[in-house]
Design a protein around this motif. Structure first.
Motif, mmCIF file in Angstrom:
data_model
loop_
_atom_site.group_PDB
_atom_site.id
_atom_site.type_symbol
_atom_site.label_atom_id
_atom_site.label_comp_id
_atom_site.label_asym_id
_atom_site.label_seq_id
_atom_site.Cartn_x
_atom_site.Cartn_y
_atom_site.Cartn_z
ATOM 1 N N SER A 87 35.492 -10.345 -44.225
ATOM 2 C CA SER A 87 34.824 -10.434 -45.525
ATOM 3 C C SER A 87 35.830 -10.555 -46.657
ATOM 4 C CB SER A 87 33.964 -9.183 -45.745
ATOM 5 O OG SER A 87 33.436 -9.155 -47.055
ATOM 6 N N ILE A 88 35.417 -11.255 -47.699
ATOM 7 C CA ILE A 88 36.218 -11.326 -48.926
ATOM 8 C C ILE A 88 36.334 -9.959 -49.602
ATOM 9 C CG2 ILE A 88 34.243 -11.864 -50.423
ATOM 10 C CD1 ILE A 88 36.066 -13.770 -51.982
ATOM 11 N N THR A 89 35.435 -9.037 -49.256
ATOM 12 C CA THR A 89 35.477 -7.716 -49.906
ATOM 13 C C THR A 89 36.764 -6.963 -49.590
ATOM 14 O OG1 THR A 89 34.279 -6.702 -48.049
ATOM 15 C CG2 THR A 89 32.965 -7.484 -49.929
ATOM 16 N N LEU A 90 37.507 -7.380 -48.566
ATOM 17 C CA LEU A 90 38.792 -6.742 -48.264
ATOM 18 C C LEU A 90 39.826 -6.998 -49.358
ATOM 19 C CD1 LEU A 90 39.051 -7.467 -44.444
ATOM 20 C CD2 LEU A 90 38.843 -5.234 -45.513
ATOM 21 N N SER A 91 39.538 -7.934 -50.266
ATOM 22 C CA SER A 91 40.469 -8.208 -51.366
ATOM 23 C C SER A 91 40.505 -7.078 -52.391
ATOM 24 C CB SER A 91 40.083 -9.517 -52.069
ATOM 25 O OG SER A 91 38.820 -9.379 -52.730
ATOM 26 N N GLY A 92 39.525 -6.186 -52.334
ATOM 27 C CA GLY A 92 39.528 -5.034 -53.236
ATOM 28 C C GLY A 92 38.767 -5.225 -54.532
ATOM 29 N N GLU A 93 37.962 -6.279 -54.633
ATOM 30 C CA GLU A 93 37.251 -6.553 -55.884
ATOM 31 C C GLU A 93 35.834 -5.993 -55.915
ATOM 32 O OE1 GLU A 93 37.627 -10.412 -57.715
ATOM 33 O OE2 GLU A 93 39.279 -10.940 -56.382
ATOM 34 N N TRP A 94 35.418 -5.288 -54.857
ATOM 35 C CA TRP A 94 34.049 -4.783 -54.781
ATOM 36 C C TRP A 94 34.056 -3.266 -54.735
ATOM 37 C CZ3 TRP A 94 35.095 -9.645 -53.542
ATOM 38 C CH2 TRP A 94 34.116 -10.624 -53.783
ATOM 39 N N GLU A 95 33.027 -2.666 -55.334
ATOM 40 C CA GLU A 95 32.841 -1.222 -55.204
ATOM 41 C C GLU A 95 31.467 -0.961 -54.597
ATOM 42 O OE1 GLU A 95 31.216 -0.229 -59.725
ATOM 43 O OE2 GLU A 95 33.320 0.172 -59.209
ATOM 44 N N ASN A 96 31.239 0.276 -54.231
ATOM 45 C CA ASN A 96 29.966 0.727 -53.652
ATOM 46 C C ASN A 96 29.673 0.098 -52.288
ATOM 47 O OD1 ASN A 96 29.504 2.321 -55.928
ATOM 48 N ND2 ASN A 96 28.407 0.684 -56.975
ATOM 49 N N LEU A 97 30.725 -0.276 -51.574
ATOM 50 C CA LEU A 97 30.577 -0.829 -50.224
ATOM 51 C C LEU A 97 31.633 -0.250 -49.280
ATOM 52 C CD1 LEU A 97 29.976 -4.633 -50.976
ATOM 53 C CD2 LEU A 97 28.317 -3.081 -49.939
ATOM 54 N N ALA A 98 32.094 0.951 -49.566
ATOM 55 C CA ALA A 98 33.266 1.477 -48.855
ATOM 56 C C ALA A 98 33.148 1.451 -47.331
ATOM 57 C CB ALA A 98 33.584 2.893 -49.340
ATOM 58 N N PRO A 99 32.057 1.941 -46.717
ATOM 59 C CA PRO A 99 32.009 1.922 -45.251
ATOM 60 C C PRO A 99 31.982 0.499 -44.680
ATOM 61 C CG PRO A 99 30.405 3.470 -46.143
ATOM 62 C CD PRO A 99 30.896 2.657 -47.289
ATOM 63 N N TYR A 100 31.308 -0.409 -45.366
ATOM 64 C CA TYR A 100 31.283 -1.804 -44.929
ATOM 65 C C TYR A 100 32.688 -2.402 -44.979
ATOM 66 C CZ TYR A 100 30.488 -6.865 -45.274
ATOM 67 O OH TYR A 100 30.538 -8.225 -45.098
ATOM 68 N N ILE A 101 33.390 -2.195 -46.092
ATOM 69 C CA ILE A 101 34.740 -2.728 -46.235
ATOM 70 C C ILE A 101 35.668 -2.107 -45.199
ATOM 71 C CG2 ILE A 101 36.714 -2.906 -47.797
ATOM 72 C CD1 ILE A 101 34.643 -2.933 -50.117
ATOM 73 N N GLN A 102 35.510 -0.818 -44.960
ATOM 74 C CA GLN A 102 36.288 -0.143 -43.927
ATOM 75 C C GLN A 102 36.063 -0.805 -42.569
ATOM 76 O OE1 GLN A 102 34.932 3.798 -42.993
ATOM 77 N NE2 GLN A 102 36.827 4.390 -41.982
ATOM 78 N N SER A 103 34.810 -1.119 -42.259
ATOM 79 C CA SER A 103 34.496 -1.730 -40.969
ATOM 80 C C SER A 103 35.120 -3.113 -40.842
ATOM 81 C CB SER A 103 32.976 -1.806 -40.776
ATOM 82 O OG SER A 103 32.380 -2.791 -41.600
ATOM 83 N N LYS A 104 35.125 -3.870 -41.931
ATOM 84 C CA LYS A 104 35.720 -5.206 -41.881
ATOM 85 C C LYS A 104 37.246 -5.122 -41.759
ATOM 86 C CE LYS A 104 31.943 -7.539 -41.965
ATOM 87 N NZ LYS A 104 31.543 -8.321 -40.777
ATOM 88 N N GLY A 105 37.827 -4.081 -42.344
ATOM 89 C CA GLY A 105 39.256 -3.855 -42.154
ATOM 90 C C GLY A 105 39.581 -3.544 -40.705
ATOM 91 N N ALA A 106 38.698 -2.793 -40.056
ATOM 92 C CA ALA A 106 38.895 -2.497 -38.634
ATOM 93 C C ALA A 106 38.835 -3.774 -37.810
ATOM 94 C CB ALA A 106 37.836 -1.502 -38.154
ATOM 95 N N LEU A 107 37.891 -4.675 -38.124
ATOM 96 C CA LEU A 107 37.798 -5.940 -37.401
ATOM 97 C C LEU A 107 39.041 -6.807 -37.610
ATOM 98 C CD1 LEU A 107 34.167 -7.362 -37.700
ATOM 99 C CD2 LEU A 107 35.331 -6.516 -35.661
ATOM 100 N N LEU A 108 39.597 -6.757 -38.812
ATOM 101 C CA LEU A 108 40.817 -7.512 -39.074
ATOM 102 C C LEU A 108 41.962 -6.972 -38.215
ATOM 103 C CD1 LEU A 108 42.482 -9.582 -40.618
ATOM 104 C CD2 LEU A 108 42.761 -7.891 -42.454
#
Length: 250
Positions: free
Chosen positions: A142-163
């Motif tokens: 996800s593009i959210t891994l760039s750090g520009e989104w808030e209120n999605l922490a667990p989702y972003i964490q999960s996408k970081g794990a996939l990366l």
């Protein structure tokens, strides 16, 4: 680009906003697609849009990825006689609220669907891929891994794990002729955008940040997936392809 005729592809979230178009493209390229999605209405829509001559290549499977024993049993049946040639780990959930408002069980549920289901699917496909000396695994981040989104922490964490898994698997599986890559979609007008209270304002914000001044569409993701599945991409592994209209650049 090379044909996918005869390739068996496992695709999670295959009937969703980005998956629907990609599934149709894969079928047109000759692939046999095992489409895992829990949304019955979207599965029915995908089947209705599949041309009659291609319907025998489409295997719709309604499955809850949070049911890990059920998922493992289903995949064991799919791989008992023939190998899966490719796995596309695409399914995800994306609840939105402030970090401190998520409970630990909510964190666990997001991780189970967004990450652990990908682990289970990959584990199921790996023995067959190893035996045949060929395989493709694609993780949708996800593009959210760039750090520009808030209120999605667990989702972003999960996408970081996939990366991280993309890179770890690429290192481990390369010796068996298996490539592992990630696709990081930008902001696409799918159901995911319904979490935003001002859709028009959000769309304007997206276009302002992108270098390319149009909204992305599912065909953009389908083209990236086709590339990573192809023979032409056989020397590419451990990489992330950002499909975001130039919002973020590397």
């Amino acid at each position: 680009m090379s044909s996918l005729k005869g390739r068996r592809i496992l695709y999670t979230g295959a009937s969703g906003g980005l998956g629907h178009r990609t599934t149709l493209d894969l079928l047109n390229a000759g692939a046999e697609v095992y489409a895992l999605d829990r949304d019955h209405s979207k599965n029915e829509a995908l089947l209705a849009d599949t041309p009659a001559p291609l319907q025998s290549q489409l295997h719709l499977i309604e499955a809850d990825l949070a049911d890990q024993p059920g998922l493992q049993s289903l995949l064991a049946q799919l791989t008992v006689d023939r190998a899966l040639d490719a796995v596309i780990n695409n399914a995800a959930i994306y609840p939105s609220k402030a970090f401190e408002e998520y409970s630990l069980p909510e964190h666990a549920q997001i991780h189970a669907i967004n990450v652990e289901a990908a682990l289970i699917c990959t584990l199921a496909a790996l023995p067959g891929m190893r035996k045949q000396g060929w395989g493709r695994i694609i993780n949708v981040t996800s593009i959210t891994l760039s750090g520009e989104w808030e209120n999605l922490a667990p989702y972003i964490q999960s996408k970081g794990a996939l990366l991280g898994l993309t890179r770890a698997w690429a290192r481990e599986f390369g010796k068996w002729g298996i490539t592992v890559n990630a696709i990081a979609p930008g902001a696409f007008p799918t159901d995911a955008e319904k979490i935003h209270p001002d859709p028009e304002g959000y769309s304007a914000m997206v276009l302002d940040r992108q270098a390319i001044k149009r909204r992305g569409h599912a065909g953009d993701i389908a083209a990236a997936i086709r590339f990573f599945l192809s023979e032409e991409a056989g020397f590419i592994t451990g990489q992330t392809l950002a499909v975001n209209g130039g919002w973020t650049m590397q």
